[in-house]
Design a protein around this motif. Sequence first.
Motif, PDB file in Angstrom:
ATOM      1  N   ARG A 133       0.827  -1.216   0.032  1.00 31.31           N
ATOM      2  CA  ARG A 133      -0.166  -0.067   0.064  1.00 31.31           C
ATOM      3  C   ARG A 133       1.005   1.186  -0.004  1.00 31.31           C
ATOM      4  N   MET A 134       0.528   2.330  -0.807  1.00 28.89           N
ATOM      5  CA  MET A 134       1.277   3.411  -1.131  1.00 28.89           C
ATOM      6  C   MET A 134       0.646   4.639  -1.339  1.00 28.89           C
ATOM      7  N   GLY A 135       1.214   5.640  -1.266  1.00 31.32           N
ATOM      8  CA  GLY A 135       0.695   6.880  -1.502  1.00 31.32           C
ATOM      9  C   GLY A 135       0.959   7.242  -2.814  1.00 31.32           C
ATOM     10  N   GLU A 136       0.280   7.943  -3.714  1.00 34.82           N
ATOM     11  CA  GLU A 136       0.650   8.209  -4.963  1.00 34.82           C
ATOM     12  C   GLU A 136       0.197   9.776  -5.344  1.00 34.82           C
ATOM     13  N   PHE A 137       0.866  10.668  -5.683  1.00 34.84           N
ATOM     14  CA  PHE A 137       0.559  11.999  -6.017  1.00 34.84           C
ATOM     15  C   PHE A 137       0.931  12.163  -7.349  1.00 34.84           C
ATOM     16  N   GLU A 160       9.469   6.668  -4.748  1.00 43.20           N
ATOM     17  CA  GLU A 160       9.668   6.577  -6.422  1.00 43.20           C
ATOM     18  C   GLU A 160       9.140   7.956  -7.044  1.00 43.20           C
ATOM     19  N   ILE A 161       9.745   8.463  -7.998  1.00 37.05           N
ATOM     20  CA  ILE A 161       9.404   9.686  -8.710  1.00 37.05           C
ATOM     21  C   ILE A 161       9.579   9.368 -10.370  1.00 37.05           C
ATOM     22  N   ILE A 170       4.685  11.648 -11.175  1.00 41.74           N
ATOM     23  CA  ILE A 170       3.953  10.814 -10.267  1.00 41.74           C
ATOM     24  C   ILE A 170       5.139  10.759  -9.177  1.00 41.74           C
ATOM     25  N   ILE A 171       4.460  10.741  -8.041  1.00 42.76           N
ATOM     26  CA  ILE A 171       5.516  10.628  -6.751  1.00 42.76           C
ATOM     27  C   ILE A 171       4.818   9.611  -6.107  1.00 42.76           C
ATOM     28  N   ARG A 172       5.552   8.729  -5.471  1.00 46.45           N
ATOM     29  CA  ARG A 172       5.005   7.726  -4.465  1.00 46.45           C
ATOM     30  C   ARG A 172       5.854   7.612  -3.235  1.00 46.45           C
ATOM     31  N   ALA A 195      -4.288  13.009  -5.459  1.00 48.58           N
ATOM     32  CA  ALA A 195      -3.622  12.212  -3.939  1.00 48.58           C
ATOM     33  C   ALA A 195      -4.142  11.052  -3.509  1.00 48.58           C
ATOM     34  N   GLU A 196      -3.862   9.921  -3.816  1.00 46.57           N
ATOM     35  CA  GLU A 196      -4.561   8.596  -3.412  1.00 46.57           C
ATOM     36  C   GLU A 196      -3.670   7.653  -2.829  1.00 46.57           C
ATOM     37  N   LEU A 197      -4.471   6.703  -2.099  1.00 47.56           N
ATOM     38  CA  LEU A 197      -3.667   5.473  -1.721  1.00 47.56           C
ATOM     39  C   LEU A 197      -3.993   4.626  -2.498  1.00 47.56           C
TER      40      LEU A 197
END
Length: 236
Positions: A133-137, A160-161, A170-172, A195-197
């Motif tokens: 489970r990660m955050g993604e922007f 990650e970017i 994309i930023i994780r 901005a999502e999980l």
Amino acid sequence: MGRIFEVRKATMFARWDKMAKQFTRIGKEIAIAVKAGGPDPSTNSALRRCIQNAKGVNMPKDRVEAAIKRAQGKEMENYEEIVYEGYAPHGVAVMVETATDNPTRTVANLRNIFKKGDGVLGNSGSVGFLFNRMGEFKVKKEGIDLEELELDLIDYGLEEIGEDEEGNIIIRTPYEEFGHMSKALEDKGITPISAELIRIPTTTTHLNEEQSKDVLELVDKLEQDEDVQKVYYNLS
């Protein structure tokens, strides 16, 4: 000419269906955020994120405002967030995030969809270990130096970017760093498109075209269910 018109009409309806599903999903997320933290986005970071995501899918402002107002009403449903796990055909792991006011209905519907699609609805924990489970922007690239941004965000949980096919950044981040990254971007004056999980598979399953079609048909049926918010799977 008639054939071209039919294709265009089918494409248009598919686009409308997708948009309607996105609006419904965000509407439920708004309801959950308002119930948990109140209707003021300046003091409710979850609601603020929902509003950002609504803008990202072009959800009209009046619909967002109506969803916030509706969430404050006593007659508003209390949505429960439940994650279901299972297997699609050919051993592909599937995770289904739902927001439901009737878990009995939801689990019955999902079990039926899995069964008809030659899959199986499993127990909690049956495939969850196969996903991180990660955050993604998602951020617009205009005026941003990618390497400079990467250096700026390392101390805020950046894992990650990169860029997507549309040229957005994309930023994780790890799940537990989602709030830190959200605050860091806000402090830097960067407003994400979304901005999502999310859930990223740790391993993937390779299938041939026909087998992949079986899996994607099941995923499509799951995504059409009214209680389903997101579907993740480890098909490569």
